[in-house]
Design a protein around this motif. Sequence first.
Motif: not given
Length: 536
Positions: A34-40, A175-176, A207-211, A216-228
């Motif tokens: 049930g978690g939502t994670l955004g990968l930015a 779902v990715i 949900l693992l969402m990549i963007s 877009v991620l802020a309106g969908t995901c409870h947690r965020l991870a930022v890659m660099y």
Amino acid sequence: MTSVLRLCDVSVDYATPAGPRRVVDRVNLGLDPGGTLGLAGESGCGKTTLALAVLRLLPRTARVRGRVLLNEQDVSQLTWGGLRAVRWAGASVVFQGAMHALNPVRTVFDQIAEPVRVHSVERPAVSALRERVRELLERVELPPERARAYPHELSGGQRQRVMIAMALACEPSLVIADEPTTALDVVVQAQVMDVLRRAVRERGAALLMISHDLSVLAGTCHRLAVMYRGAVVEQGETARLVTAPEHRHTRELAAAFPTVGDAGSRHVDGSAGSEGRGNALLSARGVGVTFVDRSRTRTRAVRNVDLEVCADETVALVGQSGSGKTTLARTLLGLCRPDTGRVRYRGVEPGSSSGSLREFRRQVQLVAQDPTGALNPRHTVYEAVAEGLRIHRDVVGEAERVRAALEAAELRPAADFVGRFPHELSGGQRQRVVIAGALVLEPAVLVADEPVASLDATVRGEILELLLGLRRRRGLSVLVITHDLGLAWSIADRVAVMRAGELVEQGPVERVLTEPEHEYTRALLAAVPSLPRVVD
């Protein structure tokens, strides 16, 4: 609670002639049911590589280190049969380019039904498949009759919904979604994201969402991870990351997308171009365009449009996909003949002869939306830029003019690029080559069709700065066709809003986008995703 996904010190290296090249470096992430994670992150930072590692979809040249646990199963230890069982049923992927991900010669029904057939213990009856496909289409808000359609008969948003239906077909626990809204207009983007959020929430899937777009991620995901550069540099609760980011790259991503109404996001003087008002370089008066298909059905794509682009002015033509923006642009370029009305350049209608059209198109140049499709993969950068000169039989000093155009497009030094092929360039570099190909003829007007739609945050900013710099240095006038109101706010003097082939509102950007008069303009503005202001 058992995690749906755990990444433990995951690294990915690609084998190259020069030795292993690390693209993902010691990533640790977790996702519960049930978690939502955004990968930015920007293009090339390793987001998609990391996601593909979850289902072992990487090429053979990739070597994955660390542990990828999907529902507590180590993916690297799965047999081929076990991996086949996990794909679609354990975890599924909504790929970035739906048109490329869908099979163009198979119907929507066949493509949604395929994972259901593959993962059924017994071969399902045709009637059961039809009912399941109907249910999935309704879940993603598509009419059941769309099951008979082929991908090319659907809009971009409809194709993306089909991809979501396929991803949900076997009720996966994960779902990715890889850039599921790239290049979609703001209204369709909001609709697709709502469908995805609701579909995942109703079934309790993670949900693992990549963007590359934090809004877009802020309106969908409870947690965020930022890659660099392959590493996760910051992660945590969304509210904290977007309002008080700690890492420099997170702050850059948050600042990369202009906010409509924010004076700091405006990069032009509001009075710019006003002196040229009434001195139109390129104009349309009462222009209408009608298409007739094989069944003799008439579609009015453009209706009685009045539009002008003046000297030293940037005009943004905004609206949803299918509103007629590109058809109008093609008409202005002389690539499509209007049924009614007139197109004029410097007050004169372009002639219909090949010679007069050639001279007109020398002055009004197109910057195409998709640089990958616009460039011939077999032509070098030099040949791509020189093509316009050769078409116009103006090859005196060709080499120097190509070099100057590349330098003007900020591909420096030009000598490093002339011998390269498109596949050897990044997305931003390919877009600069397309711009250089337009600049080499020294036009007065650029018509830029969605010039940054598929580019990540940093590259997008670079291309916008390039367009603004060209206007300052060369006095170029620009007509930007876009569905992105933030882009219009950032660089345009005037904006024209198009709906169903008609211009419903136009005027100075500051007025139209802050005090819109038409309800459609207000609807577009309401659909724009936004971020809370960053706390310094």
